[in-house]
Design a protein around this motif. Structure first.
Motif, PDB file in Angstrom:
ATOM      1  N   HIS A 125       0.838  -1.204   0.000  1.00  0.00           N
ATOM      2  CA  HIS A 125       0.000   0.000   0.000  1.00  0.00           C
ATOM      3  C   HIS A 125       0.873   1.253   0.000  1.00  0.00           C
ATOM      4  N   ASN A 156      -5.822  -6.275  -3.133  1.00  0.00           N
ATOM      5  CA  ASN A 156      -6.419  -4.953  -3.335  1.00  0.00           C
ATOM      6  C   ASN A 156      -5.378  -3.847  -3.258  1.00  0.00           C
ATOM      7  N   GLY A 160      -4.572  -1.423  -6.273  1.00  0.00           N
ATOM      8  CA  GLY A 160      -4.653   0.013  -6.055  1.00  0.00           C
ATOM      9  C   GLY A 160      -3.386   0.750  -6.456  1.00  0.00           C
ATOM     10  N   ARG A 164      -3.511   3.905  -9.111  1.00  0.00           N
ATOM     11  CA  ARG A 164      -3.035   5.252  -8.761  1.00  0.00           C
ATOM     12  C   ARG A 164      -2.244   5.903  -9.888  1.00  0.00           C
ATOM     13  N   VAL A 187     -14.086  -3.792  -1.935  1.00  0.00           N
ATOM     14  CA  VAL A 187     -12.910  -2.928  -2.128  1.00  0.00           C
ATOM     15  C   VAL A 187     -12.313  -3.140  -3.518  1.00  0.00           C
ATOM     16  N   SER A 188     -12.301  -4.381  -3.981  1.00  0.00           N
ATOM     17  CA  SER A 188     -11.754  -4.698  -5.306  1.00  0.00           C
ATOM     18  C   SER A 188     -12.519  -3.942  -6.392  1.00  0.00           C
ATOM     19  N   TYR A 190     -14.637  -1.389  -6.024  1.00  0.00           N
ATOM     20  CA  TYR A 190     -14.608   0.057  -5.806  1.00  0.00           C
ATOM     21  C   TYR A 190     -13.292   0.660  -6.287  1.00  0.00           C
ATOM     22  N   THR A 191     -12.184  -0.021  -5.999  1.00  0.00           N
ATOM     23  CA  THR A 191     -10.865   0.471  -6.415  1.00  0.00           C
ATOM     24  C   THR A 191     -10.783   0.619  -7.926  1.00  0.00           C
ATOM     25  N   CYS A 194     -13.315   3.310  -9.324  1.00  0.00           N
ATOM     26  CA  CYS A 194     -12.807   4.674  -9.080  1.00  0.00           C
ATOM     27  C   CYS A 194     -11.736   5.039 -10.100  1.00  0.00           C
TER      28      CYS A 194
END
Length: 328
Positions: A125, A156, A160, A164, A187-188, A190-191, A194
């Protein structure tokens, strides 16, 4: 490391730890530290005591105080564990000091403290925050090489890191890799959604939504709101209605902000009947729609002269006023 057995009268160590955690949760770290200094001789700290305080300092975002407290603990003879290292790594990563966090892996090796999945997930992360997805990939592969089995959090975090930097193709490959090993979670989706919204990959956005439905996955509220907002802002109220029907069929009553967005989009497209149906479904499930949804729907019903629906809407409003007088 100091003994964990409490000396003298007073509450047990677990209650002392709970007291410190309560102060730290409220952001009152200085008071927590004062309590610790006053009573630590009566309740010799264990790893949970010190990690609780260290976490409190991390959340205060004062890295200088964080480091000073950690070194103070070292002087007191505290032996850090894997949780301690995760807290330190996370603190450094959030301050854009990824390589300082990475260096703690070597420190762990010197102290014979084995890294965990959480350790690697924190660093992956952090690499994402530093916009270094290739390093994130290397850390993920190193974790696997050490015999650790990645969980959803690790996948995830890796996904992510590529999102990014706008590398959606690689992020999708990681998603496919994840699906073979472990199920995707909210989360997968949504990431990735987004990322597709940010980089305006609307075609990919539609496809991922359809893929989610095909998997019979029920998204959580924040993902529902993201989907509904993107659908309606891009003149795809049909997909918004499709999502609504899908959720209702699964026994899920969407958040009223999702209703606001959908009702407005449907009415603007001339689909007043469909908007009314969605509004009524919320009321029938004992939920109170927002005043905004009511006003928009009422205005369009008046404009289109849907007299029977206007009358029924008025009756629904009276029932809701009896339940929540301040709402309307």
């Amino acid at each position: 490391m100091p003994s964990t057995a409490p000396r003298g009268p007073g509450p047990p160590l677990d209650e002392f730890n709970a007291l410190l955690r309560a102060y730290c949760t409220q952001g009152r770290v200085s008071e927590a530290r004062a309590i610790f200094r006053r009573f630590h001789s009566r309740f010799p700290p264990n790893s949970r005591t010190l990690n609780t305080l260290l976490l409190g300092f991390k959340e205060s975002q004062n890295l200088v105080a964080f480091d000073l407290f950690y070194h103070d603990m070292m002087i007191r003879g505290f032996e850090p564990d894997a949780v301690t290292y995760c807290i330190r790594m996370d603190a450094y990563c959030k301050k854009m000091r990824f390589f300082d966090a990475l260096g703690l892996l070597d420190e762990m090796a010197k102290k014979n403290c084995s890294p965990t999945i959480k350790t690697f997930t924190t660093l992956i992360h952090g690499a994402g925050i530093a916009k270094n997805p290739m390093h994130a990939r290397r850390l993920f592969d190193e974790m696997v090489a050490r015999g650790l089995v990645p969980d959803r959090g690790a996948y995830n975090a890796l996904m992510g890191s590529f999102v990014r930097v706008g590398n959606l193709r690689s992020a999708l490959k990681i998603m496919e890799e994840m699906e073979k090993a472990i199920q995707l979670d909210d989360v997968s989706y949504y990431t990735l959604l987004c990322g597709m919204k940010k980089y305006e990959d609307l075609e990919g956005f539609w496809k991922l939504y359809k893929r989610m439905v095909e998997k019979n996955f029920v998204p959580r509220t924040r993902t529902v709101m993201l989907l509904m907002k993107v659908f309606c802002e891009n003149s795809r109220a049909d997909l918004g209605l499709s999502l609504w029907d899908y959720l209702v069929e699964k026994g899920f009553c969407p958040h009223r902000h999702a209703l606001d967005t959908l009702v407005t989009a449907l009415c603007c497209k001339g689909n007043v009947v469909e908007a009314y149906k969605c509004f009524k479904q919320v009321v029938d499930r004992g939920r109170v729609p927002s005043e905004r949804a009511f006003r928009v729907l009422e205005g369009f019903l008046v404009r289109t002269k849907k007299l029977d629906m206007m009358e029924e809407l008025d009756q629904m409003t009276k029932r809701m006023q009896a339940l929540v007088p301040s709402q309307f």
